[in-house]
Enzyme design. Structure first.
Site, mmCIF file in Angstrom:
data_model
loop_
_atom_site.group_PDB
_atom_site.id
_atom_site.type_symbol
_atom_site.label_atom_id
_atom_site.label_comp_id
_atom_site.label_asym_id
_atom_site.label_seq_id
_atom_site.Cartn_x
_atom_site.Cartn_y
_atom_site.Cartn_z
ATOM 1 N N LYS A 125 0.811 -1.136 0.069
ATOM 2 C CA LYS A 125 -0.113 -0.104 -0.018
ATOM 3 C C LYS A 125 1.104 1.172 0.042
ATOM 4 O O LYS A 125 2.178 1.110 0.134
ATOM 5 C CB LYS A 125 -1.004 -0.040 1.153
ATOM 6 C CG LYS A 125 -0.153 0.082 2.671
ATOM 7 C CD LYS A 125 -1.169 -0.444 3.662
ATOM 8 C CE LYS A 125 -0.359 -0.336 5.080
ATOM 9 N NZ LYS A 125 -0.990 -0.795 6.209
ATOM 10 N N TYR B 96 17.609 29.531 8.663
ATOM 11 C CA TYR B 96 16.380 30.218 9.286
ATOM 12 C C TYR B 96 16.418 30.299 10.842
ATOM 13 O O TYR B 96 16.677 29.254 11.332
ATOM 14 C CB TYR B 96 15.257 29.381 8.710
ATOM 15 C CG TYR B 96 14.583 29.826 7.290
ATOM 16 C CD1 TYR B 96 14.356 31.250 6.938
ATOM 17 C CD2 TYR B 96 14.882 28.768 6.528
ATOM 18 C CE1 TYR B 96 14.167 31.316 5.723
ATOM 19 C CE2 TYR B 96 14.210 28.836 5.093
ATOM 20 C CZ TYR B 96 14.070 30.237 4.774
ATOM 21 O OH TYR B 96 13.651 30.472 3.280
HETATM 22 C C1 LIG Z 1 -0.344 -1.619 6.839
HETATM 23 C C2 LIG Z 1 -0.975 -3.253 7.203
HETATM 24 C C3 LIG Z 1 -0.061 -4.346 7.423
HETATM 25 C C4 LIG Z 1 1.367 -4.158 7.432
HETATM 26 O O1 LIG Z 1 1.918 -3.705 8.455
HETATM 27 P P1 LIG Z 1 3.558 -3.306 8.990
HETATM 28 O O2 LIG Z 1 3.543 -2.989 10.277
HETATM 29 O O3 LIG Z 1 4.123 -2.403 7.838
HETATM 30 O O4 LIG Z 1 4.072 -4.713 8.552
HETATM 31 C C5 LIG Z 1 -0.556 -5.185 7.911
HETATM 32 N N1 LIG Z 1 -1.974 -5.656 7.924
HETATM 33 C C6 LIG Z 1 -2.867 -4.489 7.710
HETATM 34 C C7 LIG Z 1 -4.233 -4.585 8.122
HETATM 35 C C8 LIG Z 1 -2.272 -3.192 7.447
HETATM 36 O O5 LIG Z 1 -3.014 -2.281 7.342
#
Ligand SMILES: *Cc1c(COP(=O)(O)O)cnc(C)c1O
Length: 351
Positions: A35, A247
């Site tokens: 994702k 800055y």
């Molecule tokens: C994002 C997500 C994962 C992966 O999580 P990580 O901590 O990056 O390994 C797995 N299951 C769900 C439901 C998620 O939303």
């Protein structure tokens, strides 16, 4: 040659990390969570490399991500869409052969209105974020089984804290879910969940951040660097005693210092909160950030760095020296946010 910041994505190391995680749970399938464009590193390229290595199961958050990934991977691999379907999206799920993760009563209602593809059920075992209420597993088991889910899943709230008693409570609750669907594969563990031991693997694990070199694995697990973030030095000069850098004039020079300004800033994901803690590595030597991080620039104090640094030299902000979780901690955050925050100007290269 360009002065734009570069992120070199080491896809073979990502594949090695996937294999390492796969080795933690023999007998279970290891999926890949890609994702948010594979946490900023490029979902199409990353997923293609993983597919060649044998990964057949991918997770994204949105329908749009799933459709793009389907185009990149072609038919075959299963792609789960974690956030589930919205009204009007069902035909797109079916056409792209995406698996909708149903996590609310609204999803269930929607799913009963055809056209349909395959679905998974996400049950909330205690995180209180997303998922069907646990009680439904008792009261609605028959109706839920009739949906023929290809996976039942839940998500751990505290997996990054192995001592937290919530982990075992969620695991026990999820065992009851898995028992109610004896013929359906079950999945509980994200990356940190993969480190909690055998009882957390179930049939399928869902690592994300660990593939990209993040998380805090136990001593027996070594992850490889997934991305090298580099910037180019565009100015090297002496800062005079009594003046200040950047800055707000926050970095006061109590003696003459050698300074180097690099072409990278918070617009590229080098978080402004890293001022005073973040480091850049020049030829393997850590140099502190001097003063505030600007939108497009950051200045390093290279006085104690290697001799003879000239404009055009590269500075590593993530990589073998600049460890992801250490750099993220310097910015007051964790690897997930630093990676997903890498900006659109950062040139992604794949090796
Ligand atoms: C994002 C997500 C994962 C992966 O999580 P990580 O901590 O990056 O390994 C797995 N299951 C769900 C439901 C998620 O939303």
């Amino acid at each position: 040659m360009s002065f734009l910041p570069r992120a070199t994505v080491l896809t073979s190391n990502i594949v090695d990390n996937w294999r390492t995680l796969d080795g933690l749970h023999p007998g279970a399938t290891t999926a890949a969570v890609v994702k948010a464009d594979a946490y900023g590193l490029g979902a199409a390229k990353v997923a293609r490399a993983l597919k060649i290595a044998g990964c057949q199961t991918f997770f994204v958050a949105y329908l749009e991500e799933g459709m793009t990934l389907r185009k990149a991977l072609g038919k075959g691999p299963r792609i789960f869409v974690l956030n589930g379907p919205a009204r009007g999206e069902l035909a797109a799920y079916r056409d792209a052969e995406l698996t909708a993760v149903l996590s609310s009563e609204l999803h269930l209602k929607l799913w009963s209105t055809a056209p349909r593809g395959t679905c998974a059920l996400h049950v909330d075992t205690g995180m209180n974020r997303l998922g069907l209420p646990l009680a439904m597993i008792d009261t609605e088991a028959t109706a839920l089984r009739r949906l023929a889910p290809v996976l039942v899943m839940s998500h751990l709230a505290c997996a990054d804290d192995p001592k937290n008693p919530a982990n075992l409570l969620q695991r026990r609750a999820f065992e009851a879910v898995a028992d109610a669907f004896p013929d359906t594969p079950a999945s509980l563990a994200n990356s940190a969940g993969c480190y909690l031991g055998k009882g957390y693997g179930f049939d399928l694990t869902r690592p994300g951040i660990a593939l990209y070199g993040g998380s805090t694995p136990p001593a027996n697990v070594t992850l490889k660097t997934a991305v090298v973030l580099e910037a180019t030095i565009i100015s090297v000069f002496k800062g005079h005693k009594g003046s200040a850098v950047g800055y707000g004039a926050t970095y006061l020079l109590t003696q003459d210092r050698m300074l180097a300004t690099c072409a990278i800033g918070y617009a590229d994901g080098l978080m402004r909160s890293g001022a005073g803690k973040l480091m850049g590595w020049v030829d393997g030597v850590a140099c502190p950030v001097a003063g505030r991080i600007s939108m497009d620039l950051v200045t390093l104090d290279i006085t104690d760095g290697p001799k003879g640094i000239k404009p055009g030299a590269h500075v590593e902000f993530l990589g073998e020296h600049a460890r992801l979780e250490a750099q993220a901690a310097a910015c007051g955050t964790f690897g997930y946010e630093l990676l997903t925050g890498l900006g659109p100007r950062v040139q992604r290269n794949y090796r």
